[in-house]
Design an enzyme around this catalytic site. Structure first.
Site: not given
Ligand code: EPU
Length: 420
Positions: A21-22, A92, A116, A121-122, A124, A307, A400
């Site tokens: 997926k990622n 995300r 999620c 989950r910044p 910056d 994960d 997902r």
């Protein structure tokens, strides 16, 4: 839609791992860097990939399917640099599109990305990098607008090795002017796979897998696709199957995986009594007579993956003794343990990052709701272990990231079905 699971049965047979997926999400985003169509193979059929396709289509990317797992993406006509807010907020990884868009158009508009519910989950690190590269950043009501005269090569030090920030900033820098250096980048296999793909298409990126990545920009020239790229096997899906095998398999062969990417998990499972046979692209696993408790800590690759933390906690409910699991990456990724306790697990939350599990316990079946992708998979495992009938709701979360998980599990003799 929900899953009905009748648990308490062992499994036997072979199971196939899909594409990652990622890795797929980032390679899809990278299609925006190309002047000609790109071909990607082994793309998993999962909801996050469908959302990414919708975002790309909305930008003007043409997508064709050679077969269900082979995609052709043509970005040559793209003129739009504004992400669909509706879709981007659900994913995300949508922020990964901002990298190539900024590199290509010197501007991009995108919303605060969703995803999620696993803690704050910044963004910056992304914004700080883009500012350094010459972008002017403005934000109103969670919508970011970035504009640069041109993207310049700079020296960037990451506060922490964020996976998507590494990939996204690389995708901006690759079309920039001059040399960008990222210190403290992520080293996950998915990052290396993206760099391999870009380098095979004429990019010049050095130092993948080390503490310093150097990117020599193309001075605004788009990349040229040369040969089809195969998405790497999903190490998290393969690791989930390994953990399932350690809990339930009379014998399980996990096919189409890369064992090198899973050594962190294999080593720990071996320590707690699981015997695993390691092949070139497969793994074989059996449930041991007795599982031992252990302490683990999640960390960036090559540490134990966050994960796989939730399925591992479920496994530890079956181990003899007391285990501690320390989640170091996310603030809210242990909240699901309350639901496991309602299934008769004995888990104590010490603080938002640490739980103690006393085992073994006989898990009880129940109705349960997936809070997020990985906890959802952990609930599949827990309900398969628990004797009797359970129902799992909100399985969009599981879809997902796992391709037709129920069909894969049915083939190895487990009793799970999807109910409309
Ligand atoms: N972080 C910041 N600021 C930033 C970026 C990240 O503080 O600008 C923090 C995050 O909040 C987190 C830590 O850095 O606490 C690490 O997050 P990272 O950025 O590495 O995670 P990610 O890139 O958003 C990817 C995967 C996740 C996986 C993590 C860690 C994708 C699309 N997602 O997320 O996958 O958990 O790396 O390995 O690649 C999943 O598949 O279920 C999933 C959540």
């Amino acid at each position: 839609m929900k899953f009905e699971v009748i648990g308490g049965k062992n499994c036997f047979g072979e199971i196939e791992v899909s594409g990652s997926k990622n890795n797929a999400l980032k390679i899809l985003a990278a299609s925006l860097l190309f002047k000609n169509p790109i071909i990607i193979e082994n793309v998993p059929q999962i909801e996050d990939v469908f959302r990414m396709n919708e975002l790309l289509k909305d930008l003007g990317v043409n997508i064709f399917f050679k077969n269900k797992n082979t995609f052709v993406l043509d970005s040559s006509k793209v003129k739009n640099f504004k992400l669909s807010f509706e879709i981007a907020k659900r994913l995300r990884a949508s922020i990964a599109l901002a990298g190539p868009l900024l590199g290509r158009f010197n501007q991009v508009v995108f919303p605060y990305p969703g995803g999620c519910i696993i803690g704050k989950r910044p963004v910056d690190i992304f914004l700080g990098s883009w500012k350094k590269m010459g972008a002017n950043v403005s934000e109103k009501n969670d919508i970011f607008s970035l504009k640069a005269k041109k993207i310049k090569g700079v020296n960037i030090v990451f506060r922490l090795p964020s996976v998507t920030a590494t990939e996204t900033v690389i995708m901006t820098a690759v079309l920039g002017y001059g040399k960008t250096i990222i210190w403290n980048p992520a080293r996950e296999p998915e990052v290396l796979a993206l760099i391999d793909f870009l380098n095979a298409s004429g990019a010049k990126i050095f130092g993948a897998g080390t503490s310093k990545i150097e990117i020599i920009g193309t001075n605004g020239k788009l990349l040229e696709f040369k040969k089809p790229f195969k998405i790497i096997p999903d190490r998290i899906e393969a690791g989930s199957f390994l953990i399932l095998g350690a809990a339930l398999a009379n014998y399980l062969k996990i096919k189409n995986c890369n064992p090198d990417h899973l050594m962190n998990v294999i080593g720990i499972l071996e320590d707690i009594g699981v015997s695993i046979k390691i092949g070139k692209n497969f793994l074989e696993v059996k449930k041991p007579k007795k599982l031992l408790a252990c302490n683990i800590k999640t960390s960036e690759y090559p540490g134990f993956p966050t994960d796989l933390q939730a399925p591992f906690v479920v496994l530890m409910t079956q181990a003899y003794g007391q285990s501690m699991v320390f989640e170091t990456i996310y603030d809210g990724r242990l909240n699901y343990v309350e639901d496991l306790n309602r299934m008769n697990a004995k888990i104590t939350m010490c603080d938002p990052h640490r739980v103690i599990i006393n085992g073994p316990t006989k898990l009880r079946s129940r109705e349960i709701e997936s809070p997020d992708l990985r906890a959802g998979l952990a609930f599949v495992l827990a309900t398969l272990i628990a004797k009797g009938k359970s129902l799992i709701y909100n399985i969009y979360q599981i879809d997902r990231g796992y391709e037709k998980i129920e069909e894969k599990l049915q083939k190895i003799g487990l009793n799970i079905r999807r109910i409309e």
